[in-house]
Scaffold this motif. Structure first.
Motif, PDB file in Angstrom:
ATOM      1  N   VAL A   1       0.751  -1.095  -0.018  1.00 48.56           N
ATOM      2  CA  VAL A   1       0.037   0.018  -0.045  1.00 48.56           C
ATOM      3  C   VAL A   1       0.900   1.170  -0.087  1.00 48.56           C
ATOM      4  CG1 VAL A   1      -1.754   1.494   1.391  1.00 48.56           C
ATOM      5  CG2 VAL A   1      -1.922  -1.123   1.133  1.00 48.56           C
ATOM      6  N   VAL A   2       1.814   1.164   0.795  1.00 45.93           N
ATOM      7  CA  VAL A   2       2.614   2.625   0.906  1.00 45.93           C
ATOM      8  C   VAL A   2       3.590   2.889  -0.094  1.00 45.93           C
ATOM      9  CG1 VAL A   2       2.303   2.766   3.551  1.00 45.93           C
ATOM     10  CG2 VAL A   2       4.327   1.619   2.759  1.00 45.93           C
ATOM     11  N   SER A   3       4.136   1.652  -0.653  1.00 52.35           N
ATOM     12  CA  SER A   3       5.195   1.979  -1.775  1.00 52.35           C
ATOM     13  C   SER A   3       4.235   2.138  -2.816  1.00 52.35           C
ATOM     14  CB  SER A   3       5.847   0.569  -2.178  1.00 52.35           C
ATOM     15  OG  SER A   3       5.253  -0.343  -2.400  1.00 52.35           O
ATOM     16  N   GLY A   4       3.024   1.908  -3.247  1.00 45.63           N
ATOM     17  CA  GLY A   4       1.801   2.173  -4.099  1.00 45.63           C
ATOM     18  C   GLY A   4       1.532   3.598  -4.082  1.00 45.63           C
ATOM     19  N   TYR A   5       1.433   4.152  -2.840  1.00 49.39           N
ATOM     20  CA  TYR A   5       1.126   5.525  -2.648  1.00 49.39           C
ATOM     21  C   TYR A   5       2.237   6.328  -3.059  1.00 49.39           C
ATOM     22  CZ  TYR A   5      -3.002   4.680   0.370  1.00 49.39           C
ATOM     23  OH  TYR A   5      -4.287   4.251   0.975  1.00 49.39           O
TER      24      TYR A   5
ATOM     25  N   GLY B   1       2.547   9.414  -6.302  1.00 47.00           N
ATOM     26  CA  GLY B   1       3.051  10.636  -6.225  1.00 47.00           C
ATOM     27  C   GLY B   1       2.312  11.378  -4.847  1.00 47.00           C
ATOM     28  N   ALA B   2       2.011  10.413  -3.988  1.00 49.28           N
ATOM     29  CA  ALA B   2       1.510  11.118  -2.808  1.00 49.28           C
ATOM     30  C   ALA B   2       2.767  12.011  -2.017  1.00 49.28           C
ATOM     31  CB  ALA B   2       0.990   9.957  -1.674  1.00 49.28           C
ATOM     32  N   LYS B   3       2.417  12.836  -1.535  1.00 45.83           N
ATOM     33  CA  LYS B   3       3.727  13.896  -0.749  1.00 45.83           C
ATOM     34  C   LYS B   3       3.868  13.261   0.540  1.00 45.83           C
ATOM     35  CE  LYS B   3       4.406  15.610  -4.349  1.00 45.83           C
ATOM     36  NZ  LYS B   3       5.548  15.176  -5.135  1.00 45.83           N
ATOM     37  N   GLY B   4       2.979  12.567   1.114  1.00 47.51           N
ATOM     38  CA  GLY B   4       3.146  12.034   2.567  1.00 47.51           C
ATOM     39  C   GLY B   4       2.326  10.674   2.668  1.00 47.51           C
ATOM     40  N   ILE B   5       2.801   9.984   3.649  1.00 48.73           N
ATOM     41  CA  ILE B   5       1.916   8.898   4.171  1.00 48.73           C
ATOM     42  C   ILE B   5       1.369   8.882   5.460  1.00 48.73           C
ATOM     43  CG2 ILE B   5       1.979   6.445   4.480  1.00 48.73           C
ATOM     44  CD1 ILE B   5       2.669   6.834   1.450  1.00 48.73           C
ATOM     45  N   SER B   6       0.287   8.748   5.717  1.00 48.03           N
ATOM     46  CA  SER B   6      -0.295   8.861   7.160  1.00 48.03           C
ATOM     47  C   SER B   6      -0.541   7.461   7.350  1.00 48.03           C
ATOM     48  CB  SER B   6      -1.590   9.489   7.112  1.00 48.03           C
ATOM     49  OG  SER B   6      -2.454   9.177   8.405  1.00 48.03           O
ATOM     50  N   VAL B   7      -0.172   7.008   8.787  1.00 47.20           N
ATOM     51  CA  VAL B   7      -0.114   5.545   9.226  1.00 47.20           C
ATOM     52  C   VAL B   7      -0.953   5.595  10.519  1.00 47.20           C
ATOM     53  CG1 VAL B   7       1.052   3.740   9.836  1.00 47.20           C
ATOM     54  CG2 VAL B   7       1.913   4.851   8.019  1.00 47.20           C
TER      55      VAL B   7
ATOM     56  N   ASN C   1      -6.621  -2.516  -4.515  1.00 48.31           N
ATOM     57  CA  ASN C   1      -5.162  -1.791  -5.032  1.00 48.31           C
ATOM     58  C   ASN C   1      -5.246  -0.342  -4.699  1.00 48.31           C
ATOM     59  OD1 ASN C   1      -2.695  -1.203  -5.765  1.00 48.31           O
ATOM     60  ND2 ASN C   1      -2.521  -2.697  -7.487  1.00 48.31           N
ATOM     61  N   PRO C   2      -5.214  -0.004  -3.320  1.00 43.27           N
ATOM     62  CA  PRO C   2      -4.968   1.228  -3.050  1.00 43.27           C
ATOM     63  C   PRO C   2      -3.921   2.186  -3.645  1.00 43.27           C
ATOM     64  CG  PRO C   2      -5.108  -0.013  -1.087  1.00 43.27           C
ATOM     65  CD  PRO C   2      -4.711  -1.175  -2.196  1.00 43.27           C
ATOM     66  N   GLY C   3      -2.773   1.606  -3.830  1.00 38.92           N
ATOM     67  CA  GLY C   3      -1.759   2.326  -4.651  1.00 38.92           C
ATOM     68  C   GLY C   3      -2.234   2.643  -6.205  1.00 38.92           C
ATOM     69  N   GLU C   4      -2.957   1.766  -6.826  1.00 41.50           N
ATOM     70  CA  GLU C   4      -3.228   2.067  -8.249  1.00 41.50           C
ATOM     71  C   GLU C   4      -4.587   3.200  -8.177  1.00 41.50           C
ATOM     72  OE1 GLU C   4      -2.444   1.186 -11.178  1.00 41.50           O
ATOM     73  OE2 GLU C   4      -0.609   0.484 -10.372  1.00 41.50           O
ATOM     74  N   THR C   5      -5.164   3.212  -7.118  1.00 37.89           N
ATOM     75  CA  THR C   5      -6.553   3.926  -7.096  1.00 37.89           C
ATOM     76  C   THR C   5      -5.735   5.386  -6.750  1.00 37.89           C
ATOM     77  OG1 THR C   5      -7.676   2.163  -5.982  1.00 37.89           O
ATOM     78  CG2 THR C   5      -8.646   4.368  -5.804  1.00 37.89           C
TER      79      THR C   5
ATOM     80  N   LYS D   1      -2.948   6.445  -7.609  1.00 36.78           N
ATOM     81  CA  LYS D   1      -2.253   6.840  -8.897  1.00 36.78           C
ATOM     82  C   LYS D   1      -3.332   7.491  -9.993  1.00 36.78           C
ATOM     83  CE  LYS D   1       1.143   5.226 -11.951  1.00 36.78           C
ATOM     84  NZ  LYS D   1       1.129   4.401 -13.300  1.00 36.78           N
ATOM     85  N   ALA D   2      -4.474   6.803 -10.268  1.00 37.35           N
ATOM     86  CA  ALA D   2      -5.348   7.307 -11.153  1.00 37.35           C
ATOM     87  C   ALA D   2      -5.877   8.611 -10.666  1.00 37.35           C
ATOM     88  CB  ALA D   2      -6.600   5.960 -11.206  1.00 37.35           C
ATOM     89  N   PHE D   3      -5.962   8.835  -9.340  1.00 33.86           N
ATOM     90  CA  PHE D   3      -6.549   9.852  -8.534  1.00 33.86           C
ATOM     91  C   PHE D   3      -5.695  11.174  -8.753  1.00 33.86           C
ATOM     92  CE2 PHE D   3      -7.840  12.682  -5.175  1.00 33.86           C
ATOM     93  CZ  PHE D   3      -9.065  12.713  -4.857  1.00 33.86           C
ATOM     94  N   ILE D   4      -4.421  10.812  -8.615  1.00 37.03           N
ATOM     95  CA  ILE D   4      -3.562  11.770  -8.393  1.00 37.03           C
ATOM     96  C   ILE D   4      -3.133  12.468  -9.954  1.00 37.03           C
ATOM     97  CG2 ILE D   4      -1.054  12.388  -7.803  1.00 37.03           C
ATOM     98  CD1 ILE D   4      -1.429  10.916  -5.414  1.00 37.03           C
ATOM     99  N   GLU D   5      -3.290  11.480 -10.894  1.00 39.19           N
ATOM    100  CA  GLU D   5      -3.139  11.643 -12.244  1.00 39.19           C
ATOM    101  C   GLU D   5      -4.125  12.785 -12.727  1.00 39.19           C
ATOM    102  OE1 GLU D   5      -2.758   8.051 -14.578  1.00 39.19           O
ATOM    103  OE2 GLU D   5      -0.740   8.073 -13.906  1.00 39.19           O
ATOM    104  N   LYS D   6      -5.154  12.653 -12.189  1.00 37.01           N
ATOM    105  CA  LYS D   6      -6.421  13.329 -12.701  1.00 37.01           C
ATOM    106  C   LYS D   6      -6.113  15.011 -12.026  1.00 37.01           C
ATOM    107  CE  LYS D   6      -9.720  10.302 -12.086  1.00 37.01           C
ATOM    108  NZ  LYS D   6     -11.132  10.096 -11.561  1.00 37.01           N
ATOM    109  N   LEU D   7      -5.338  15.297 -11.144  1.00 41.90           N
ATOM    110  CA  LEU D   7      -5.092  16.447 -10.488  1.00 41.90           C
ATOM    111  C   LEU D   7      -4.038  17.284 -11.129  1.00 41.90           C
ATOM    112  CD1 LEU D   7      -5.079  15.515  -6.539  1.00 41.90           C
ATOM    113  CD2 LEU D   7      -6.682  17.112  -7.918  1.00 41.90           C
ATOM    114  N   ARG D   8      -3.166  16.577 -11.886  1.00 43.50           N
ATOM    115  CA  ARG D   8      -2.012  17.394 -12.394  1.00 43.50           C
ATOM    116  C   ARG D   8      -2.357  18.050 -13.554  1.00 43.50           C
ATOM    117  NH1 ARG D   8       2.547  14.873 -10.290  1.00 43.50           N
ATOM    118  NH2 ARG D   8       2.259  12.625  -9.526  1.00 43.50           N
TER     119      ARG D   8
END
Ligand SMILES: O=P(O)(O)OC[C@@H](O)[C@@H](O)c1c[nH]c2ccccc12
Length: 260
Positions: free
Chosen positions: A74-78, A82-88, A247-251, A253-260
């Motif tokens: 999950v966290v490596s996927g995040y 392109g996440a700028k931080g990880i919350s655990v 697949n949280p990482g993939e989700t 990724k698709a989300f962040i791509e739409k923000l760019r």
């Protein structure tokens, strides 16, 4: 008793027991205690996307969100997304997390990590540092003005960034402190779990510019983020919307791509 009162009471007991096993002076000897921390606030200030992606297995409001995925995936996927931080989440009783999760996240990614916890005692701030966090969360609803002042000061002296979470104007007024880096508006009312994005919008004008503004909880589409940006928000904390998928990482990724 509200859920928040229940959690804080539980946490006070938990801390008392932990302190018996590992005293603070031992935490200070943990190798990660000497780690150079990374600033989440800085990372968000220079980011054009501003996503903080959260690892959360379950929550009191929704019970199980996802207990099948592996934390390191999950966290490596995040991070790859392109996440700028990880919350655990490190609370085990209500959220199914642990300090081991924090350690593993620290080993896996190189972006700043937030220890998501109900901090009620300075001991937990030492613990955050010893287990690899770069940032801590302080929740205004759980702490007095004096505690907020002391705890944020301690965190800064340990070179941890401070994210202070508020839900209303009264909480915000006691949170505008010199050692706070980021103000997070929680869209979820921790007393009844209702989510309302308007909470962020309403409070935004009252947050001075020297704090990085973060909107937390209940964010599930990019349009909401684009809207919140016009209110000055630079950080967006997202958990469930990513974690509830296979697949949280993939989700992410698709989300962040739409923000760019
Ligand atoms: O899963 P969501 O709705 O995207 O929310 C994430 C995060 O904001 C939420 O987990 C949270 C915000 N403040 C907290 C305090 C404690 C525990 C959890 C939280």
């Amino acid at each position: 008793m509200t859920i928040l009162e229940k959690i804080t009471a539980y946490k006070l007991k938990e801390v008392a027991a932990k302190r018996e096993t590992i005293p603070t002076r031992l935490l200070e000897k943990f190798p990660l205690f000497a780690k150079e921390t990374k600033s989440l606030a800085e990372a968000l200030r220079i980011s054009t996307t501003g996503i903080i992606a959260e690892h959360k297995r379950r929550s009191p409001s929704k019970s199980v969100i996802n207990d099948k995925v592996l934390l390191h995936e999950v966290v490596s996927g995040y991070e790859l997304a392109g996440a700028k931080g990880i919350s655990v989440l490190t609370d085990s009783n209500f959220f199914g997390g642990s300090l081991d999760d924090l350690l593993l996240a620290e080993k896996t990614v190189s972006i700043p990590i937030l220890r998501k916890e109900f901090i009620v005692d300075p001991y937990q701030i030492y613990e955050a540092k010893a287990f690899g966090a770069d940032t801590i969360l302080l929740i205004a609803a759980c702490l007095s003005a004096e505690e907020l002042k002391q705890f944020s000061h301690l965190a800064k002296s340990l070179r941890l960034d401070v994210l202070l979470e508020v839900h209303n104007l009264e909480e915000l007024q006691k949170s505008l402190l010199p050692n706070v880096d980021m103000i997070g508006v929680n869209n979820r009312n921790l007393k009844n779990f209702k989510v309302n994005i308007e909470t962020s919008k309403k409070l935004s004008a009252e947050i001075p510019h020297d704090f990085v503004k973060i909107s937390e909880s209940g964010i599930s589409d990019v349009e909401t983020i684009k809207d919140l940006r016009t209110y000055g928000f630079e950080g967006f904390l997202i958990g469930e919307n990513f974690m509830k998928t296979e697949n949280p990482g993939e989700t992410a990724k698709a989300f962040i791509e739409k923000l760019r």
